[in-house]
Design a protein around this motif. Structure first.
Motif, short mmCIF file in Angstrom:
data_model
loop_
_atom_site.label_atom_id
_atom_site.label_comp_id
_atom_site.label_asym_id
_atom_site.label_seq_id
_atom_site.Cartn_x
_atom_site.Cartn_y
_atom_site.Cartn_z
N ARG A 12 0.82 -1.21 0.00
CA ARG A 12 0.00 0.00 0.00
C ARG A 12 0.86 1.27 0.00
NH1 ARG A 12 -3.61 -3.00 3.26
NH2 ARG A 12 -2.77 -2.15 5.20
N LEU A 13 2.06 1.18 0.54
CA LEU A 13 2.96 2.33 0.48
C LEU A 13 3.30 2.66 -0.97
CD1 LEU A 13 5.46 1.58 3.40
CD2 LEU A 13 3.51 3.15 3.39
N ALA A 14 3.49 1.63 -1.77
CA ALA A 14 3.79 1.86 -3.18
C ALA A 14 2.60 2.43 -3.94
CB ALA A 14 4.26 0.56 -3.84
N ALA A 15 1.40 2.23 -3.39
CA ALA A 15 0.18 2.73 -4.06
C ALA A 15 -0.17 4.14 -3.62
CB ALA A 15 -0.98 1.79 -3.76
N GLU A 16 0.58 4.69 -2.68
CA GLU A 16 0.31 6.05 -2.20
C GLU A 16 0.58 7.05 -3.32
OE1 GLU A 16 1.01 8.48 1.96
OE2 GLU A 16 2.47 6.96 1.35
N ARG A 17 -0.25 8.09 -3.39
CA ARG A 17 -0.12 9.09 -4.44
C ARG A 17 0.90 10.16 -4.04
NH1 ARG A 17 -2.31 7.38 -9.27
NH2 ARG A 17 -4.09 6.03 -8.74
N VAL A 34 3.61 6.06 -5.89
CA VAL A 34 5.03 5.92 -5.61
C VAL A 34 5.63 4.84 -6.50
CG1 VAL A 34 6.73 5.26 -3.86
CG2 VAL A 34 4.81 6.75 -3.25
N ALA A 35 4.89 3.75 -6.72
CA ALA A 35 5.39 2.67 -7.58
C ALA A 35 5.56 3.16 -9.02
CB ALA A 35 4.44 1.48 -7.54
N THR A 400 17.92 12.17 13.54
CA THR A 400 17.31 13.48 13.27
C THR A 400 17.51 13.90 11.82
OG1 THR A 400 19.31 14.47 14.24
CG2 THR A 400 17.35 14.32 15.63
N SER A 401 17.91 12.96 10.98
CA SER A 401 17.89 13.18 9.53
C SER A 401 16.64 12.56 8.91
CB SER A 401 19.14 12.56 8.88
OG SER A 401 20.31 13.18 9.35
N PHE A 402 16.36 11.30 9.28
CA PHE A 402 15.16 10.65 8.76
C PHE A 402 13.89 11.42 9.11
CE2 PHE A 402 17.72 6.68 8.52
CZ PHE A 402 17.24 6.14 7.34
N ASP A 403 13.83 11.99 10.33
CA ASP A 403 12.55 12.50 10.81
C ASP A 403 12.09 13.78 10.13
OD1 ASP A 403 14.11 14.45 12.04
OD2 ASP A 403 13.51 13.92 14.09
N LYS A 404 12.92 14.36 9.28
CA LYS A 404 12.53 15.58 8.57
C LYS A 404 11.99 15.31 7.17
CE LYS A 404 15.72 18.48 11.17
NZ LYS A 404 15.81 17.49 12.26
N TRP A 405 11.95 14.03 6.78
CA TRP A 405 11.55 13.69 5.42
C TRP A 405 10.57 12.52 5.45
CZ3 TRP A 405 13.31 16.58 1.31
CH2 TRP A 405 14.29 17.52 1.63
N GLN A 406 9.43 12.68 4.78
CA GLN A 406 8.41 11.63 4.77
C GLN A 406 8.60 10.62 3.66
OE1 GLN A 406 4.21 12.78 5.61
NE2 GLN A 406 4.99 14.88 5.47
N LEU A 407 9.21 11.03 2.55
CA LEU A 407 9.41 10.12 1.42
C LEU A 407 10.78 10.42 0.83
CD1 LEU A 407 7.84 7.86 -0.01
CD2 LEU A 407 7.06 9.56 -1.67
#
Length: 425
Positions: A12-17, A34-35, A400-407
């Motif tokens: 479902r993550l790959a199906a996110e717009r 995303v896919a 504290t690098s990952f947490d600033k980016w959602q994708l």
């Protein structure tokens, strides 16, 4: 959650717009899944990505996953990497595919994320006394017999609160007594006598089951090899004492767990000394920052600096920015700041400059400060830097690098983006 359902959740993550929620992605990708975007294999530098954009190296990510899998196996360690580093279920799955026993987490929200994507084993490295969260965990345990969770306890009062919240649960919650790293350290029980009192409190309940001991050597005051090793031996001795006292009767195994990202070589050495106990011992390492490593804090602290024959982690992050102002020969500004880059341990590091498709070292360029949306660059006469140039920044502190980016785009060495990692903070 079944394996099929877990796979469906990740799918479902790959199906996110793709849309405005995701920084740095190509504006013309809005509406694609995303896919679909991944399938286009766009180039990070020529495929419409907008700066600033954080990217993970596909090759270095895979290298780090394989290296820690090999390291843990070589030293007879089970591995539950700390998921709070990335909060990325896709990376949790890859870590498990690379031999991880489970995933370590810190707070209930993180456990909910992991469970939503099918994680079956969770080590919760905190005492949990929130009644609502405990009732949710009890329901997860009751409805999924394959779900395993281990949680810290570090006080009699905490045990009482957990017991009260868990009354009526079918399965007990497995707990380990957390041994503090020393006076003035963070959480954990300060003395062995107090550890025994906490263990007695657990034994007096029907809702909790004592399965081992644990702690975090990274909090040892004035940590060095001698002090960390001495504390780890205290932890092992506590497990031995508990076993001799019959506190682990009726179990299949005893858990002894430690291990951040700065001292896992000491953990491996001391855990190799654990004597034969009445039951097999699960020697559980919990290091998490390795998955992306970094160009600052962990580059300096990694145990592989002490044992280079065991391999070397590689920094997988790079934050791509663009020069938006060059007001003088000594100063420039790029369009990424505190909202985009980790800065709690070190400022970012100027590494490379791209212009007209060519990349070269960022000679004479350094980051001196961050504003919300700008990095301040100092430039020497050797610096060849113009408005419009892309500047690649190395980062310090993965958490504290990952947490600033959602994708986050995952790019191969030539810039081809082959995947996108979704985070949940």
């Amino acid at each position: 959650m079944t394996a099929d359902t877990a796979a469906e959740s990740l799918a479902r993550l790959a199906a996110e717009r793709v849309d405005h929620r995701f920084k740095g992605l190509p504006p013309d990708a809005d509406g694609l899944t995303v896919a679909e975007l991944a399938g286009q294999r766009r180039n990070l530098f020529a495929g419409g990505f907008a700066t600033p954009v954080l990217a993970l190296s596909a090759e270095r990510l895979e290298h780090n996953l394989k290296l820690m899998e090999t390291y843990a196996a070589r030293h007879g360690l089970a591995f539950a990497p700390h998921g709070k580093t990335s909060m990325a279920p896709q990376l949790f799955q890859r870590q498990i595919e690379h031999g991880a026993w489970g995933i370590t987490l810190a707070v209930p929200h993180q456990v909910r994320v992991a469970r939503a994507f099918g994680t079956r084993r969770v080590f919760l490295a905190n005492e949990l006394v929130d009644a609502a969260a405990l009732r949710w965990i009890a329901a997860e345990l009751d409805t999924d017999p394959r779900f395993e969770l281990v949680c810290y306890v570090d006080s009699v009062r905490g045990v009482e609160l957990m017991d009260a919240a868990l009354r009526g649960a079918t399965r007990p919650v497995d707990v380990v007594v957390e041994l503090a790293a020393g006076e003035g350290a963070r959480t954990g029980v300060r003395t062995e006598a107090e550890c025994a009192a906490v263990a007695d409190a657990v034994a007096a309940t029907r809702t909790l089951r004592l399965v081992g001991v644990a702690g975090y050597e990274g909090e040892v005051p004035k940590a060095d090899t001698e002090r960390v090793t001495a504390w780890l031996r205290r932890l092992v001795a506590l497990a031995v004492d508990f076993d001799e006292a019959g506190r682990f009767a009726g179990l299949d195994q005893i858990i002894v767990s430690a291990g951040g990202s700065a001292w896992f070589d000491a953990v491996a050495e001391v855990f190799a000394e654990i004597p034969e106990l009445s039951l097999p011992v699960l020697k559980l390492l919990r290091s998490g920052a390795y998955v992306s490593h970094d160009d600052g804090h962990y580059r300096k602290l990694t145990p592989f600096n002490r044992v280079p024959e065991e391999g070397a982690l590689e920094p997988a992050f790079r934050l791509w920015t663009q020069v938006v102002s060059r007001p003088s020969a000594e100063q420039a500004f790029v369009n990424a700041g505190k909202r985009d880059a980790a800065y709690d341990l070190d400022l970012p590091f100027a590494q490379v400059i791209r212009r007209d498709g060519a990349e070269r070292p960022a000679t004479g360029v350094s980051v001196t400060a961050l504003s919300d949306q700008h990095a301040w660059l100092a430039t020497t006469p050797e610096a060849d830097l113009e408005v419009g140039d892309w500047v690649g920044l190395g980062l310090s502190h993965p958490c504290t690098s990952f947490d600033k980016w959602q994708l986050i785009p995952v790019a191969e060495a030539d810039g081809t983006v082959v995947d996108y990692v979704r985070t949940f903070f």
